[in-house]
Design a protein around this motif. Structure first.
Motif, mmCIF file in Angstrom:
data_model
loop_
_atom_site.group_PDB
_atom_site.id
_atom_site.type_symbol
_atom_site.label_atom_id
_atom_site.label_comp_id
_atom_site.label_asym_id
_atom_site.label_seq_id
_atom_site.Cartn_x
_atom_site.Cartn_y
_atom_site.Cartn_z
ATOM 1 N N ALA A 118 -23.347 0.553 28.425
ATOM 2 C CA ALA A 118 -22.593 1.397 27.497
ATOM 3 C C ALA A 118 -21.643 0.540 26.672
ATOM 4 C CB ALA A 118 -21.812 2.470 28.256
ATOM 5 N N THR A 119 -21.507 0.854 25.383
ATOM 6 C CA THR A 119 -20.617 0.094 24.511
ATOM 7 C C THR A 119 -19.810 1.042 23.641
ATOM 8 O OG1 THR A 119 -21.942 -0.143 22.479
ATOM 9 C CG2 THR A 119 -22.520 -1.559 24.329
ATOM 10 N N ASP A 120 -18.647 0.548 23.197
ATOM 11 C CA ASP A 120 -17.855 1.305 22.227
ATOM 12 C C ASP A 120 -16.887 0.362 21.538
ATOM 13 O OD1 ASP A 120 -17.483 4.559 21.853
ATOM 14 O OD2 ASP A 120 -15.759 3.404 21.155
ATOM 15 N N LEU A 121 -16.522 0.727 20.320
ATOM 16 C CA LEU A 121 -15.575 -0.056 19.539
ATOM 17 C C LEU A 121 -14.140 0.219 19.953
ATOM 18 C CD1 LEU A 121 -15.146 -1.918 17.033
ATOM 19 C CD2 LEU A 121 -15.057 0.162 15.663
ATOM 20 N N GLY A 122 -13.882 1.418 20.468
ATOM 21 C CA GLY A 122 -12.520 1.839 20.759
ATOM 22 C C GLY A 122 -12.028 1.370 22.119
ATOM 23 N N ARG A 123 -10.843 0.788 22.143
ATOM 24 C CA ARG A 123 -10.236 0.347 23.401
ATOM 25 C C ARG A 123 -10.038 1.518 24.350
ATOM 26 N NH1 ARG A 123 -6.340 -3.750 24.847
ATOM 27 N NH2 ARG A 123 -6.218 -4.460 22.694
ATOM 28 N N PHE A 124 -9.587 2.658 23.811
ATOM 29 C CA PHE A 124 -9.310 3.804 24.671
ATOM 30 C C PHE A 124 -10.598 4.385 25.256
ATOM 31 C CE2 PHE A 124 -8.031 8.184 25.686
ATOM 32 C CZ PHE A 124 -6.878 7.935 26.408
ATOM 33 N N ALA A 125 -11.684 4.330 24.480
ATOM 34 C CA ALA A 125 -12.976 4.798 24.990
ATOM 35 C C ALA A 125 -13.415 3.960 26.184
ATOM 36 C CB ALA A 125 -14.036 4.741 23.889
ATOM 37 N N ILE A 126 -13.226 2.646 26.101
ATOM 38 C CA ILE A 126 -13.595 1.762 27.206
ATOM 39 C C ILE A 126 -12.744 2.069 28.428
ATOM 40 C CG2 ILE A 126 -13.662 -0.628 27.990
ATOM 41 C CD1 ILE A 126 -15.889 0.101 26.009
ATOM 42 N N HIS A 127 -11.450 2.263 28.230
ATOM 43 C CA HIS A 127 -10.565 2.565 29.359
ATOM 44 C C HIS A 127 -10.913 3.917 29.976
ATOM 45 C CE1 HIS A 127 -7.170 2.931 31.949
ATOM 46 N NE2 HIS A 127 -6.593 3.863 31.232
ATOM 47 N N ASP A 148 6.461 6.329 33.583
ATOM 48 C CA ASP A 148 5.837 7.344 32.726
ATOM 49 C C ASP A 148 4.799 6.725 31.798
ATOM 50 O OD1 ASP A 148 7.376 9.355 33.818
ATOM 51 O OD2 ASP A 148 8.940 9.243 32.294
ATOM 52 N N TRP A 149 4.965 5.414 31.524
ATOM 53 C CA TRP A 149 4.042 4.727 30.622
ATOM 54 C C TRP A 149 2.745 4.300 31.318
ATOM 55 C CZ3 TRP A 149 3.676 3.971 25.533
ATOM 56 C CH2 TRP A 149 4.791 4.253 24.746
ATOM 57 N N ILE A 150 2.730 4.302 32.641
ATOM 58 C CA ILE A 150 1.577 3.749 33.366
ATOM 59 C C ILE A 150 0.479 4.800 33.513
ATOM 60 C CG2 ILE A 150 0.807 2.577 35.451
ATOM 61 C CD1 ILE A 150 2.941 1.067 33.916
ATOM 62 N N ASP A 151 -0.714 4.432 33.100
ATOM 63 C CA ASP A 151 -1.873 5.309 33.289
ATOM 64 C C ASP A 151 -2.772 4.801 34.412
ATOM 65 O OD1 ASP A 151 -3.556 7.597 32.230
ATOM 66 O OD2 ASP A 151 -5.001 5.962 32.024
ATOM 67 N N TYR A 152 -2.744 3.491 34.625
ATOM 68 C CA TYR A 152 -3.736 2.873 35.526
ATOM 69 C C TYR A 152 -3.214 1.501 35.920
ATOM 70 C CZ TYR A 152 -8.281 0.487 36.452
ATOM 71 O OH TYR A 152 -9.327 -0.226 36.976
ATOM 72 N N TRP A 153 -3.394 1.142 37.180
ATOM 73 C CA TRP A 153 -3.132 -0.246 37.555
ATOM 74 C C TRP A 153 -4.059 -0.655 38.684
ATOM 75 C CZ3 TRP A 153 -0.241 -2.461 41.880
ATOM 76 C CH2 TRP A 153 0.186 -1.522 42.828
ATOM 77 N N SER A 154 -4.334 -1.935 38.754
ATOM 78 C CA SER A 154 -5.319 -2.421 39.716
ATOM 79 C C SER A 154 -4.943 -3.827 40.168
ATOM 80 C CB SER A 154 -6.725 -2.416 39.106
ATOM 81 O OG SER A 154 -6.738 -3.114 37.878
ATOM 82 N N VAL A 155 -5.567 -4.250 41.263
ATOM 83 C CA VAL A 155 -5.202 -5.514 41.899
ATOM 84 C C VAL A 155 -6.454 -6.311 42.264
ATOM 85 C CG1 VAL A 155 -3.938 -6.614 43.791
ATOM 86 C CG2 VAL A 155 -3.157 -4.400 42.903
ATOM 87 N N ASP A 156 -6.411 -7.600 41.953
ATOM 88 C CA ASP A 156 -7.385 -8.570 42.470
ATOM 89 C C ASP A 156 -6.605 -9.479 43.410
ATOM 90 O OD1 ASP A 156 -9.121 -10.610 43.027
ATOM 91 O OD2 ASP A 156 -9.747 -10.956 40.953
ATOM 92 N N PHE A 157 -6.868 -9.368 44.715
ATOM 93 C CA PHE A 157 -6.088 -10.084 45.721
ATOM 94 C C PHE A 157 -6.446 -11.567 45.832
ATOM 95 C CE2 PHE A 157 -5.446 -5.711 46.956
ATOM 96 C CZ PHE A 157 -4.135 -5.687 47.406
ATOM 97 N N GLY A 183 -3.725 2.847 26.422
ATOM 98 C CA GLY A 183 -4.955 2.088 26.640
ATOM 99 C C GLY A 183 -4.802 0.587 26.503
ATOM 100 N N VAL A 184 -3.569 0.069 26.474
ATOM 101 C CA VAL A 184 -3.324 -1.360 26.286
ATOM 102 C C VAL A 184 -3.137 -2.044 27.643
ATOM 103 C CG1 VAL A 184 -1.824 -3.079 25.221
ATOM 104 C CG2 VAL A 184 -2.273 -0.912 24.045
ATOM 105 N N ASP A 185 -3.797 -3.211 27.826
ATOM 106 C CA ASP A 185 -3.734 -3.960 29.089
ATOM 107 C C ASP A 185 -2.547 -4.922 29.111
ATOM 108 O OD1 ASP A 185 -6.257 -2.805 29.065
ATOM 109 O OD2 ASP A 185 -7.177 -4.472 30.127
ATOM 110 N N THR A 186 -1.928 -5.046 30.273
ATOM 111 C CA THR A 186 -0.905 -6.062 30.526
ATOM 112 C C THR A 186 -1.130 -6.592 31.940
ATOM 113 O OG1 THR A 186 0.668 -4.848 29.135
ATOM 114 C CG2 THR A 186 1.567 -6.558 30.566
ATOM 115 N N SER A 187 -1.010 -7.923 32.123
ATOM 116 C CA SER A 187 -1.324 -8.507 33.432
ATOM 117 C C SER A 187 -0.201 -9.408 33.912
ATOM 118 C CB SER A 187 -2.628 -9.307 33.365
ATOM 119 O OG SER A 187 -3.708 -8.486 32.982
ATOM 120 N N GLN A 188 -0.175 -9.632 35.226
ATOM 121 C CA GLN A 188 0.779 -10.550 35.839
ATOM 122 C C GLN A 188 0.099 -11.259 37.003
ATOM 123 O OE1 GLN A 188 4.282 -8.743 37.557
ATOM 124 N NE2 GLN A 188 5.130 -10.684 38.240
ATOM 125 N N LEU A 189 0.410 -12.544 37.153
ATOM 126 C CA LEU A 189 -0.097 -13.334 38.274
ATOM 127 C C LEU A 189 0.994 -13.517 39.317
ATOM 128 C CD1 LEU A 189 -2.309 -16.227 36.866
ATOM 129 C CD2 LEU A 189 -2.967 -14.535 38.573
#
Length: 738
Positions: A405-414, A648-657, A726-732
């Motif tokens: 599946a593909t899409d141009l929109g960032r929000f569609a992918i999320h 309130d701004w967080i929609d999703y978060w995930s972890v790679d251990f 739909g914008v990604d932000t990461s931390q190590l």
């Protein structure tokens, strides 16, 4: 040319020499051949993109789960590799589907597709409205805010209609030709559209796939009523169905019996239930052409003697009033009425449906179930190149198909990512298998491709064209005589980060030092990507030293000259998150989300308030705040912040251990067709644990499940947050296990 008189030829030559447009009738005469019909529109081109860009592997998702080793004993919370260890990984790709299709068709990934039996089915629901709106609704503390579509979507889709239907057809024609080439020889394609473009798409599909392989024009009645004072209410969409060859897969689908159908046809009943009586001479019932005189005075029936005797013993024979034997077919034995090309039993996704995501173009799963079951088999590969909310992928997963599946929109992918994780969880609860999926994009190679096109058009050096492009999009003036500073915007200096690599701490430090030495107090550092070490603490240290440094993302929209010329490109501030990794009393590692800061701005608060009518209200996004502004009947204005807490701004978060566990290897194809594997220097984010909001459940966990490491050592943990826009932000993070 033989159809043109000498006077016509002279007139056409003169028009060409003068640079004047040719009348359509002359164009038709010039292009006429032995065919009776020639499909032509302004801008038609037979060439297709043949770019081969490497795919970046951004994320790998195989839903973790708890497993029981034996009663009373638990395994580790996470599998070290995930459920699926080999084989095809489903693919969710973010980017321009023209470049994606070309790279799939001509690049190394084509071999993977062919190894899976080829692409058997394509369903697409491309934009077909002149004023298509790809904005989406976000929910925040009981209120709804509208997130505007990205400029990239607006330019790509809305401006598709800049020349009317001709530019739309050019956009679709090239993509459909690429899809035709990628589709397996025994594959099928379904194109979903409405009255605005159905006639045009039907013709260009016939031109590409051949009218010989046209199968159906399906009418989907999506609603039951629509008032229109100017004409008859429009209640349906059209789905155009073609195959690539005469050899294709098709399984008849059935509609449930209606009460009227049962009443009309299943008139009889016995102790086994309702049945209809079928003529014994019906084709396919008796399987032979034998004549058997059942009763002397009743005549002859085409049915073998052995078959009739078996039917009699089974109680399958029903006699009419005239004594004619008929075959009993019970209601429970029949799957339903075979589907025709008018579908009235599938309804659009209503506001209360459990599958509703809130995506503007979401289609019902039942619609895709029928299409996928009709034109593919279990294990087949199915694709959707305008995937939107991910309905095709979700249904394909549930029906044990592979998908792309593909899409141009960032929000569609999320949106699709969250939906597919939810599907994985549902299948897991049922004890059913599911496939891992990966999120891909074309990354810096897509940016290089766009810049190369611009350079060829402008014939300028790569660096000069790049800096000029970014500064114009940012509405900044060039600044000469500096080492690190490229422009000036008002009182702020501007540094343009590199095209191919992230902006590093070292680069920002150099920008800060030059600003400090020259007495500049404000600077904007622009980049496509930023090193994750650039935390608020470092930026605050610069501010304390007299230089206010602002980090801002460069959006992909800068590569579209129309967006730049219209002044529509929006740069947005880098968001920051703070997470911690701690060990519990048993030595297990737990990650906790602590803070999130964003300065995103979409609206001008003062301008919205000025235009607001009495008694009206609107939700505004400005400077990291979502605010409901309202004006009562007396004209008194009120501002009510909806984002009262950082989460309130967080929609999703995930972890790679264990972020360093899987290197990102890209496959580069040389001109001679050979493929080279190369490590990018990055790692693939293995999505081991996640928490996210859904339309039905807005709650969010802020502490991960505990992680047990099998071996001692130092580990890097990646934490990824996707905000409600739909914008990604990461931390190590780093943790040491003893």
């Amino acid at each position: 040319m033989d159809k043109l008189s000498q006077a016509d030829k002279d007139r056409i030559i003169q028009l060409i020499q003068e640079g004047q447009p040719l009348p359509k009738e002359d164009i038709y005469k010039l292009t006429a051949d032995e065919e009776d019909v020639f499909l032509f529109w302004n801008g038609r081109s037979e060439t297709t993109t043949n770019a081969v860009l490497p795919f970046h592997h951004i994320e790998h998702i195989d839903e973790p789960r708890q497993e029981v080793q034996e009663e009373g004993t638990m395994f580790s919370m996470f599998d070290t590799k995930g459920r699926q260890k080999t084989g095809w990984h489903n693919k969710l790709i973010w980017g321009d589907n023209k470049l994606i299709l070309s790279s799939l068709l001509h690049g190394p990934l084509r071999q993977e597709i062919e190894a899976e039996g080829g692409l058997k089915l394509i369903y697409i629901d491309p934009p077909f409205a002149v004023g298509a709106d790809f904005s989406h609704t976000i929910e925040i503390n009981g209120e709804s805010a509208t997130k505007s579509q990205s400029v990239l979507e607006e330019i790509a889709y809305r401006d598709t209609w800049q020349r009317g239907i001709s530019s739309y057809l050019s956009m679709m024609y090239e993509r459909l030709k690429l899809m035709h080439s990628l589709l397996a020889e025994d594959g099928s394609i379904y194109v979903h559209c409405d009255w605005r473009v159905s006639s045009f798409l039907r013709i260009i599909l016939g031109d590409i796939f051949s009218n010989e392989y046209y199968r159906n024009e399906i009418i989907w009645k999506r609603s039951t009523a629509h008032s229109d004072s100017s004409g008859f209410g429009n209640l349906h969409d059209t789905i155009i169905y073609f195959t690539k060859s005469p050899s294709y897969s098709f399984t008849t689908q059935y509609e449930p019996y209606s009460k009227e159908y049962i009443k009309t046809y299943y008139r009889h009943s016995d102790n086994k239930g309702r049945f209809l009586d079928r003529d014994l001479s019906a084709k396919g019932l008796q399987g032979g052409g034998y004549k058997y005189k059942w009763k002397e005075k009743e005549g002859l029936w085409r049915c073998p003697k052995e078959t009739m005797e078996r039917y009699e013993k089974e109680g399958r024979i029903y006699y009419t009033k005239t004594g004619t034997p008929r075959y009993k077919q019970y209601l429970e034995e029949m799957p339903g009425v075979p589907c025709q090309d008018i579908w009235t039993d599938i309804y659009a996704v209503n506001s209360q449906a459990s599958e509703r995501i809130g995506y503007p173009t979401q289609k019902p799963e039942a619609l895709l179930e029928r299409i996928i079951q009709a034109s593919s088999n279990e294990g087949d590969l199915v694709a959707d190149f305008f995937c939107g909310s991910g309905t095709t992928a979700a249904v394909a997963e549930k029906l044990n198909r592979k998908w792309l599946a593909t899409d141009l929109g960032r929000f569609a992918i999320h949106t699709t990512r969250k939906r597919m994780i939810q599907v994985q969880r549902e299948l897991q609860e049922k004890g059913q298998d599911f496939r891992a999926f990966e999120i891909l994009n074309l990354g810096k190679y897509e940016r290089q491709f766009f810049l190369q096109e611009l350079n060829e058009a402008q014939q300028r050096s790569r660096q000069a064209a790049y800096l000029d492009l970014i500064l114009r999009a940012y509405k900044a003036q060039p600044a000469e005589g500096h080492t690190q500073l490229h422009g000036r915007r008002g009182e702020r200096m501007v540094h343009v980060g590199p095209l191919d690599v992230p902006v590093t701490q070292t680069r920002v430090q150099a920008v800060f030092e030059e600003c400090q030495s020259l007495g500049y107090s404000q600077v904007d550092v622009l980049g496509f990507e930023f090193e994750m070490g650039l935390v608020p603490r470092v930026i605050q240290e610069y501010a304390d030293a007299g230089v206010r440094v602002r980090l801002r993302y460069i959006p992909k929209e800068v590569f579209d000259p129309r967006a730049v010329n219209k002044g529509q490109v929006k740069f947005y501030d880098v968001s920051y998150l703070r997470a911690t990794a701690e060990k519990d009393k048993d030595g297990k590692v737990i990650v906790t989300l602590r803070d999130f800061v964003t300065n995103y701005t979409q609206d001008d608060l003062d301008a919205v308030e000025d235009k607001l009518r009495k008694g009206g209200s609107q939700v505004v996004i400005e400077n990291g705040q979502i605010i409901k502004v309202s004006k009562d009947k007396n004209g008194v204005q009120k501002r009510e912040p909806l984002t009262t807490e950082w989460h309130d701004w967080i929609d999703y978060w995930s972890v790679d251990f264990d972020y360093d566990s899987k290197k990102e290897i890209i496959r580069l194809q040389a001109e001679d067709g050979t493929v080279e594997e190369k490590w990018t220097g990055n790692y693939i984010f293995e999505n081991e644990w996640q928490s996210f909001r859904t339309k039905q459940d807005r709650t969010l966990e802020f502490t991960s499940a505990p992680r047990v490491y099998e071996k001692p050592g130092k580990y890097r943990i990646m934490v990824k947050v996707v905000d409600i826009l739909g914008v990604d932000t990461s931390q190590l993070l780093e943790v040491e296990v003893r």
